[in-house]
Design an enzyme around this catalytic site. Structure first.
Site, short mmCIF file in Angstrom:
data_model
loop_
_atom_site.label_atom_id
_atom_site.label_comp_id
_atom_site.label_asym_id
_atom_site.label_seq_id
_atom_site.Cartn_x
_atom_site.Cartn_y
_atom_site.Cartn_z
N ASN A 135 -15.82 2.50 13.54
CA ASN A 135 -15.16 3.49 14.40
C ASN A 135 -14.04 2.81 15.18
OD1 ASN A 135 -14.37 5.40 16.18
ND2 ASN A 135 -16.41 5.83 17.02
N ASN B 83 -2.36 4.73 4.88
CA ASN B 83 -1.55 5.91 4.58
C ASN B 83 -1.97 7.08 5.46
OD1 ASN B 83 -4.00 6.17 3.08
ND2 ASN B 83 -3.06 7.70 1.75
N ARG C 206 -0.71 5.49 17.53
CA ARG C 206 -1.63 6.12 18.48
C ARG C 206 -2.92 5.31 18.62
NH1 ARG C 206 0.56 10.76 16.13
NH2 ARG C 206 -1.19 11.09 14.73
N GLU D 274 1.11 15.23 -2.45
CA GLU D 274 1.67 15.16 -3.80
C GLU D 274 2.76 16.20 -4.11
OE1 GLU D 274 0.84 12.94 -6.39
OE2 GLU D 274 2.40 13.94 -7.52
N ASP E 214 1.49 10.35 -5.38
CA ASP E 214 0.34 9.65 -4.79
C ASP E 214 0.13 8.28 -5.45
OD1 ASP E 214 -0.30 11.45 -2.81
OD2 ASP E 214 -1.64 12.63 -4.06
#
Lengths: 402, 397
Positions: free
Chosen positions: B72, B95, B103, B139, B168
């Site tokens: 986590n 990705n 962030r 995609e 992709d």
């Protein structure tokens, strides 16, 4: 120029047409010294539908930036001997000749390894060097047919369709570039080169692997489904103003993301749909897809694809205008990112070419003009083999260099 | 067994396809890929599954050869563990959506401070720096925005998406190239760098060949279905027993291929006719030529037509569907389709590595179960069993 990622890697480039040339162009962008070895008169694709008779074809120009050109007759035994001397001083040889040709020239991997055990030899073939189809010829479309992509592209009630992008050819070139660099990294530990082999059919199967899912689920082939995304509303290509051939925007709201749906209806000014029981979740939207798609089309049809994309893109909804090839070179985003490079070609003048599609923060990738046939013959033979201008003149007089 | 990328450790924060296809290729080439997933699993593992609670086939196809750990990143302890992993790594690949790494406080500057040798690679839809930088992509969006959709489909139909992972897996492979180049450069410089690939640009790269007509005419490249405006024959032809994928693609580039084809279909006089010698000239007779070839293919299955035509040197490909690809005798003979065993899904055919290195054989190892390698990977950082239990209980891993 500052050092680049592959500074110091010397490549002898025996490639032609697309599957091989895209590989070496990529390595050139990354800083390798790519020496394209062409037969006297130049590699065939220089003459592949030349738009201006006598000048290098665009086909050649889009795949051969960032290379030097040397002409050399490999059919002549002395030409082959000269090639082997270059191979002694090279890191990589790349070829995509028809099956068996390198063997016929006596330039198979065993021969090259004997003159330079550190050499990495990359071989691109339609169906590879082994297996029942290995002698079959291939092209981009053949690889697309046998790699599975054609069977799933197109509409359910119509025939299979080939994919416009050249995934069989350029797709193979990029796979090969990755393999060459991996072998180069390995050589830094082992001191030995190796053979790299890539088959176009297998490359297509690799690019399409995500679409084998249906087979695993029920053992049946994946079907053609046009532009639709099963379960997705919106999910597909929606027509836009003014209704031209490519005036569409592809829109997809992720089925599991109800926030995205709310952002979408707000962007199209239909917040009323939030409370509409047909829009409770992705499942109900899918059940009522015809009615809902009609509402969406009513909105897209009165806007251009660029307006649709700007409105939805800013709202966080995945949307892409269907750009044609002309719009691509003018695309404001690609131009703002410096992805469209302008070069000055010796005979064709100023041209815009798509540049290196990978950005490394410490390795610039300018695009240099594709060379004329044999433009660097004397330079390379002098630099690599120490031949004098007179030596080169003699070789030229004997017809070895064209 | 020797491996090209032995000793290279990759931290894999990827999800769905564009990132996982990159790290899977690196794993095939011998890198030690540690896939770090949130405690519930990445969405490609869970959300795309056909059976609740089971790993999606999609996930199994894109995550072979990796170790799987859970973590986590939003919990302070998880964050500390991640930072320790970063100091042991050579490469990090992600990705996530635009801005997500920043962030998390894991932007490039933060990562570089932790490990100056780190190569940090990002796959994004449109990449930073232009007007579309914040737009989401996947995609089909990238196919639309790169021109691929405009040139796929029937001339009388709409733009059509191509059902391959052009944007992709295509972007994933471009990213692998950037990472490998950066690893080579690091051997000279000693420092890492940032690698960025935009899906839109990767697809442009895959179709640059088709820009040539735009250079010549200034007009967009039209949709041509399966035909070519510059060559005939170049099309698909129906075969017995006329199922949805019972076709072969035939393409004659040279006059020799054309001559061979005309002999096979019983029209040798056309092979000797100088008016038919050039593939561009043959476009004038495209309908008659297509009829002539189909009259021959219609009497055969696609496998029969493939053997006869390709065996005689005429470029020909049977239109294989996804099931046929997985059972294709050629791909099986070459080891491109292998059988893997999954503890919950059982045996399944898996497309392997299309790149063969003679000194770095690819070992195919099934995708990891969620958190399968937690003990191994965190154990190597010095976490004992009791600590791992506590971390598990607290939802950190």
């Amino acid at each position: 120029m500052a050092d680049r990622a592959l500074t110091g890697m010397r490549i002898l480039d025996l490639t032609q047409f697309e599957a091989g040339t895209t590989c070496t162009q990529f390595l050139g962008w990354l800083g390798a010294d790519v020496i394209k070895i062409e037969p006297p008169g130049g590699e065939q694709s220089r003459r592949n539908r030349p738009e201006v008779p006598g000048l290098d074809a665009m086909f050649f120009l889009v795949f051969n930036a960032n290379k030097r050109s040397v002409t050399l007759d490999l059919k002549h035994p002395d030409g082959r001997a000269l090639f082997l001397r270059l191979a002694e001083r090279a890191d990589v040889v790349v070829e995509n000749f028809a099956p068996g040709l390198m063997e016929k020239l006596g330039l198979d991997y065993e021969r090259l390894r004997a003159v330079n055990p550190r050499l990495i030899m990359a071989r691109i073939k339609g169906f590879g060097l082994s297996g029942p189809y290995h002698e079959y010829k291939s092209f981009d479309m053949i690889a697309q047919a046998t790699g599975g992509v054609m069977s799933v592209t197109g509409f359910e009630d119509r025939e299979p369709v080939r994919c416009g992008a050249a995934i069989g050819d350029t797709g193979t070139g990029i796979h090969t570039a990755a393999a060459i660099m991996a072998a180069y990294i390995q050589r830094q530990r082992t001191g030995r080169g190796q053979l790299v082999e890539v088959a176009m059919q297998e490359v297509v199967a690799n690019l399409v692997r995500g679409r084998f899912v249906d087979h695993y689920r029920d053992g049946r082939p994946s079907r053609r489904r046009g532009n639709e995304i099963t379960g997705g509303v919106p999910g597909g290509a929606y027509p836009c103003a003014p209704g031209g051939l490519n005036d569409y925007a592809y829109i997809y709201v992720q089925t599991m993301n109800q926030d995205m749906w709310r952002a979408f209806v707000a962007a199209i000014g239909r917040e009323d749909l939030v409370a509409d029981p047909r829009c409770a979740d992705a499942r109900t939207r899918w059940e009522h897809r015809d009615a809902l798609n009609e509402i969406i089309v009513a909105w897209t049809r009165t806007r251009t694809k660029h307006e649709v994309m700007a409105a939805l893109g800013k709202a966080g909804v995945p949307c892409g205008a269907v750009l044609d090839t002309g719009e691509l070179l003018d695309d404001p985003h690609l131009n703002a990112r410096g992805q469209v490079h302008t070069i000055d070609h010796a005979t064709r003048g100023r041209l815009r070419l798509p540049g290196c599609p990978v950005r490394l923060s410490a390795s610039e990738a300018p695009t240099t003009p594709p060379p004329l046939a044999g433009e660097h013959t004397a330079e390379v033979l002098g630099e690599v083999l120490g031949l004098s201008a007179r030596d080169v003149g003699e070789l030229r007089a004997r017809g070895l260099l064209g | 067994m020797p491996k090209a990328l032995a000793g290279i450790r990759v931290l894999d924060l990827t999800q769905y396809e564009a990132g996982p296809s990159c790290t899977q290729m690196l794993a095939w080439l011998g890198a030690d890929v540690v896939k770090i997933e949130p405690p519930a699993g990445e969405p490609g593992r869970t959300a795309l599954s056909d059976q609740r609670g089971e790993d999606a086939w999609f996930f199994l196809l894109l995550n072979s050869g990796k170790k799987g750990v859970t973590l986590n990143l939003k919990s302070p302890r998880g964050r500390t563990m991640f930072e320790r992993l970063v100091t042991t790594a050579d490469v990090l690949v992600e990705n996530m959506g635009p801005g997500a790494m920043d962030r998390l406080g894991l932007g490039w500057e933060a990562l570089r401070r932790l490990n100056p040798r780190l190569i940090a690679a990002s796959v994004k839809g449109f990449g930073g720096g232009g007007p579309y930088a914040d737009y989401k992509s996947f995609e089909w969006i990238a196919q639309a925005m790169a021109g691929a959709m405009s040139m796929t489909g029937a001339p009388d139909g709409p733009p059509t998406k191509a059902i391959g992972g052009l944007a992709d897996t295509g972007a994933g492979l471009h990213t692998a190239i950037g990472i490998l180049a950066a690893l080579v450069q690091r051997q000279a410089t000693g420092v890492g760098q940032q690698v960025e690939v935009a899906q839109q640009e990767a697809v442009v790269n895959l179709l640059r060949i088709h820009l040539r007509d735009t250079y010549a005419t200034g007009k967009p490249v039209p949709r041509q279905g399966n035909r070519s405006v510059n060559a005939a024959p170049s099309n698909i032809y129906r075969c017995r027993p006329f199922g949805p994928n019972d076709y072969v693609f035939v393409h004659c580039a040279t006059v020799e291929m054309w001559k061979t084809l005309t002999k096979i279909v019983g029209r040798p006089e056309l092979g000797d006719d100088p008016g038919y010698a050039d593939r561009r000239d043959r476009v004038k007779y495209i309908d008659a030529i297509d009829d002539m070839i189909e009259a021959w293919t219609e009497k055969r299955t696609k496998q029969e037509a493939l053997e006869i035509l390709a065996g005689a040197g005429v470029p020909c490909g049977a239109v294989l569907d996804s099931t046929e690809v997985l059972s294709d005798p050629h791909l099986r003979a070459r080891g491109m389709i292998v059988e893997l065993e999954h503890p919950r899904r059982g045996r399944y055919p898996m497309p392997a590595n299309p790149v063969r290195l003679s000194d770095s054989p690819t070992e195919m190892v099934r995708a990891p179960l969620l958190g399968e390698h937690n003990a191994e990977v965190y154990g190597a950082l010095g976490y004992g069993e009791a600590e791992l239990d506590a971390l598990r209980r607290d939802g950190v891993i």
